[in-house]
Write a protein that holds these residues in place. Structure first.
Motif, PDB file in Angstrom:
ATOM      1  N   LEU A 173      13.089  -1.089   7.646  1.00 13.52           N
ATOM      2  CA  LEU A 173      11.565  -1.236   7.143  1.00 13.52           C
ATOM      3  C   LEU A 173      11.467  -0.953   5.645  1.00 13.52           C
ATOM      4  O   LEU A 173      10.933  -1.688   4.736  1.00 13.52           O
ATOM      5  CB  LEU A 173      10.513  -0.387   7.860  1.00 13.52           C
ATOM      6  CG  LEU A 173       9.129  -0.841   7.564  1.00 13.52           C
ATOM      7  CD1 LEU A 173       8.650  -2.005   7.796  1.00 13.52           C
ATOM      8  CD2 LEU A 173       8.129   0.120   8.432  1.00 13.52           C
ATOM      9  N   LYS A 174      12.109   0.343   5.220  1.00  9.78           N
ATOM     10  CA  LYS A 174      12.049   0.482   3.879  1.00  9.78           C
ATOM     11  C   LYS A 174      12.731  -0.402   3.024  1.00  9.78           C
ATOM     12  O   LYS A 174      12.127  -0.907   2.026  1.00  9.78           O
ATOM     13  CB  LYS A 174      12.977   1.912   3.535  1.00  9.78           C
ATOM     14  CG  LYS A 174      12.120   3.262   4.063  1.00  9.78           C
ATOM     15  CD  LYS A 174      12.974   4.325   3.589  1.00  9.78           C
ATOM     16  CE  LYS A 174      12.097   5.646   3.974  1.00  9.78           C
ATOM     17  NZ  LYS A 174      12.908   6.778   3.762  1.00  9.78           N
ATOM     18  N   GLN A 175      13.742  -1.021   3.350  1.00  4.59           N
ATOM     19  CA  GLN A 175      14.542  -2.105   2.620  1.00  4.59           C
ATOM     20  C   GLN A 175      13.764  -3.327   2.532  1.00  4.59           C
ATOM     21  O   GLN A 175      13.651  -3.477   1.698  1.00  4.59           O
ATOM     22  CB  GLN A 175      15.955  -2.187   3.160  1.00  4.59           C
ATOM     23  CG  GLN A 175      16.692  -3.389   2.641  1.00  4.59           C
ATOM     24  CD  GLN A 175      17.957  -3.620   3.277  1.00  4.59           C
ATOM     25  OE1 GLN A 175      18.402  -2.942   4.157  1.00  4.59           O
ATOM     26  NE2 GLN A 175      18.767  -4.543   2.714  1.00  4.59           N
ATOM     27  N   GLN A 176      13.333  -3.874   3.765  1.00  2.29           N
ATOM     28  CA  GLN A 176      12.438  -5.012   3.730  1.00  2.29           C
ATOM     29  C   GLN A 176      11.384  -4.923   2.887  1.00  2.29           C
ATOM     30  O   GLN A 176      11.019  -5.602   1.895  1.00  2.29           O
ATOM     31  CB  GLN A 176      11.644  -5.035   5.137  1.00  2.29           C
ATOM     32  CG  GLN A 176      10.963  -6.274   5.200  1.00  2.29           C
ATOM     33  CD  GLN A 176       9.973  -6.268   6.226  1.00  2.29           C
ATOM     34  OE1 GLN A 176      10.321  -6.934   7.421  1.00  2.29           O
ATOM     35  NE2 GLN A 176       8.575  -5.360   6.363  1.00  2.29           N
ATOM     36  N   LYS A 236       7.139   8.795   7.922  1.00  2.00           N
ATOM     37  CA  LYS A 236       8.618   8.389   7.882  1.00  2.00           C
ATOM     38  C   LYS A 236       8.723   6.668   8.563  1.00  2.00           C
ATOM     39  O   LYS A 236       7.922   6.327   9.194  1.00  2.00           O
ATOM     40  CB  LYS A 236       9.252   8.911   9.360  1.00  2.00           C
ATOM     41  CG  LYS A 236       9.550  10.518   9.165  1.00  2.00           C
ATOM     42  CD  LYS A 236      10.591  10.872   7.970  1.00  2.00           C
ATOM     43  CE  LYS A 236      10.494  12.469   7.930  1.00  2.00           C
ATOM     44  NZ  LYS A 236      11.101  12.697   6.626  1.00  2.00           N
ATOM     45  N   GLN A 237       9.786   6.155   7.901  1.00  2.00           N
ATOM     46  CA  GLN A 237       9.971   4.586   8.154  1.00  2.00           C
ATOM     47  C   GLN A 237      11.521   4.480   8.397  1.00  2.00           C
ATOM     48  O   GLN A 237      12.197   5.433   8.052  1.00  2.00           O
ATOM     49  CB  GLN A 237       9.523   3.679   7.159  1.00  2.00           C
ATOM     50  CG  GLN A 237       8.090   3.829   6.626  1.00  2.00           C
ATOM     51  CD  GLN A 237       7.914   3.026   5.598  1.00  2.00           C
ATOM     52  OE1 GLN A 237       8.615   2.966   4.283  1.00  2.00           O
ATOM     53  NE2 GLN A 237       6.934   2.097   5.563  1.00  2.00           N
ATOM     54  N   THR A 250       0.668  -1.168   0.060  1.00  2.85           N
ATOM     55  CA  THR A 250      -0.044  -0.128   0.103  1.00  2.85           C
ATOM     56  C   THR A 250       0.858   1.358   0.147  1.00  2.85           C
ATOM     57  O   THR A 250       2.027   1.215   0.500  1.00  2.85           O
ATOM     58  CB  THR A 250      -0.936   0.162   1.272  1.00  2.85           C
ATOM     59  OG1 THR A 250      -1.794   1.287   1.091  1.00  2.85           O
ATOM     60  CG2 THR A 250      -0.048  -0.009   2.600  1.00  2.85           C
ATOM     61  N   GLY A 251       0.158   2.275  -0.461  1.00  2.30           N
ATOM     62  CA  GLY A 251       0.912   3.471  -0.307  1.00  2.30           C
ATOM     63  C   GLY A 251      -0.088   4.424   0.479  1.00  2.30           C
ATOM     64  O   GLY A 251      -1.015   5.268   0.196  1.00  2.30           O
ATOM     65  N   SER A 252       0.050   4.207   1.967  1.00  3.12           N
ATOM     66  CA  SER A 252      -0.956   4.617   2.837  1.00  3.12           C
ATOM     67  C   SER A 252      -1.380   5.952   2.871  1.00  3.12           C
ATOM     68  O   SER A 252      -2.530   6.748   3.193  1.00  3.12           O
ATOM     69  CB  SER A 252      -0.617   4.210   4.179  1.00  3.12           C
ATOM     70  OG  SER A 252       0.585   4.959   4.453  1.00  3.12           O
ATOM     71  N   ASP A 253      -0.619   6.845   2.454  1.00  2.42           N
ATOM     72  CA  ASP A 253      -0.641   8.445   2.606  1.00  2.42           C
ATOM     73  C   ASP A 253      -0.730   9.181   1.257  1.00  2.42           C
ATOM     74  O   ASP A 253      -0.719  10.312   1.193  1.00  2.42           O
ATOM     75  CB  ASP A 253       0.300   9.273   3.521  1.00  2.42           C
ATOM     76  CG  ASP A 253       1.546   8.993   2.904  1.00  2.42           C
ATOM     77  OD1 ASP A 253       1.909   8.776   1.826  1.00  2.42           O
ATOM     78  OD2 ASP A 253       2.729   9.442   3.766  1.00  2.42           O
ATOM     79  N   TRP A 254      -0.958   8.391   0.250  1.00  4.69           N
ATOM     80  CA  TRP A 254      -1.013   9.014  -1.165  1.00  4.69           C
ATOM     81  C   TRP A 254      -1.930   8.183  -2.277  1.00  4.69           C
ATOM     82  O   TRP A 254      -2.467   8.611  -3.199  1.00  4.69           O
ATOM     83  CB  TRP A 254       0.242   9.353  -1.857  1.00  4.69           C
ATOM     84  CG  TRP A 254       1.096   8.022  -2.129  1.00  4.69           C
ATOM     85  CD1 TRP A 254       2.050   7.307  -0.979  1.00  4.69           C
ATOM     86  CD2 TRP A 254       1.295   7.015  -2.919  1.00  4.69           C
ATOM     87  NE1 TRP A 254       2.327   6.131  -1.531  1.00  4.69           N
ATOM     88  CE2 TRP A 254       1.977   6.076  -2.895  1.00  4.69           C
ATOM     89  CE3 TRP A 254       0.412   7.090  -4.259  1.00  4.69           C
ATOM     90  CZ2 TRP A 254       2.267   4.914  -3.837  1.00  4.69           C
ATOM     91  CZ3 TRP A 254       0.554   6.129  -5.300  1.00  4.69           C
ATOM     92  CH2 TRP A 254       1.539   4.928  -4.863  1.00  4.69           C
ATOM     93  N   CYS A 255      -2.195   6.859  -1.720  1.00  8.46           N
ATOM     94  CA  CYS A 255      -2.766   6.104  -2.847  1.00  8.46           C
ATOM     95  C   CYS A 255      -4.230   6.020  -2.687  1.00  8.46           C
ATOM     96  O   CYS A 255      -4.752   5.538  -1.628  1.00  8.46           O
ATOM     97  CB  CYS A 255      -2.247   4.765  -2.675  1.00  8.46           C
ATOM     98  SG  CYS A 255      -3.311   3.458  -3.830  1.00  8.46           S
TER      99      CYS A 255
END
Length: 156
Positions: A94-97, A89-90, A48-53
């Protein structure tokens, strides 16, 4: 006075029970895989793109945050949210995973949901058995759950 206290106690108890029954979305794939192996339930990976999708938000509102879905999820899957936000922010880990899983499952658009079985071997290597994928389905929770059950039942 006792009636008011008892009524308040019942109402607060009900709210507390309902709060405990909310579905848990995991973000750590290794922990989710361990839980999946323990419970013998497949993973539901929500890309998901929780804050833009907009379609992601719509899927959550119409399906993923409904009582029907929550009841179904508790019985059938381990929930994993793999978010790709623009403003939220992440951690770098988490971003890499999430990026690695995005590449592995070849996600081309959001929302995408993969059903999969995962396992981690003794060396820490993760492998997946993809069961199927689905995205937004019009028609609310019953139509979406129909698609999800078709995917899950195909592998039984």
């Amino acid at each position: 006075m006792k009636k008011i206290f008892l009524t308040l106690l019942v109402v607060l108890g009900t709210i507390a029970i309902q709060a405990q029954e909310t579905t848990e979305w995991h973000t750590d794939i290794k922990k989710a895989i361990k839980l999946s192996e323990e419970t013998k339930k497949p993973l539901l990976l929500f890309f998901t793109g929780s804050d833009w999708c907009g379609w992601c938000v719509r899927l959550q509102k119409e399906v993923l945050k409904t009582p029907e879905f929550e009841k179904w999820a508790k019985e059938n899957v381990i929930l994993v949210e793999l978010d790709f936000p623009k403003r939220t922010k992440q951690t770098p880990e988490l971003k890499q995973q999430n990026a690695e899983l995005n590449r592995f499952f070849k996600v081309r658009g959001y929302p995408t949901i993969w059903f999969t079985n995962g396992n981690e071997n003794s060396a820490g290597k993760i492998s997946f058995e993809a069961l199927g994928t689905v995205g937004y389905v019009a028609g609310g929770p019953s139509k979406w759950l129909e698609k999800a059950n078709t995917i899950l039942n195909a592998k039984k």
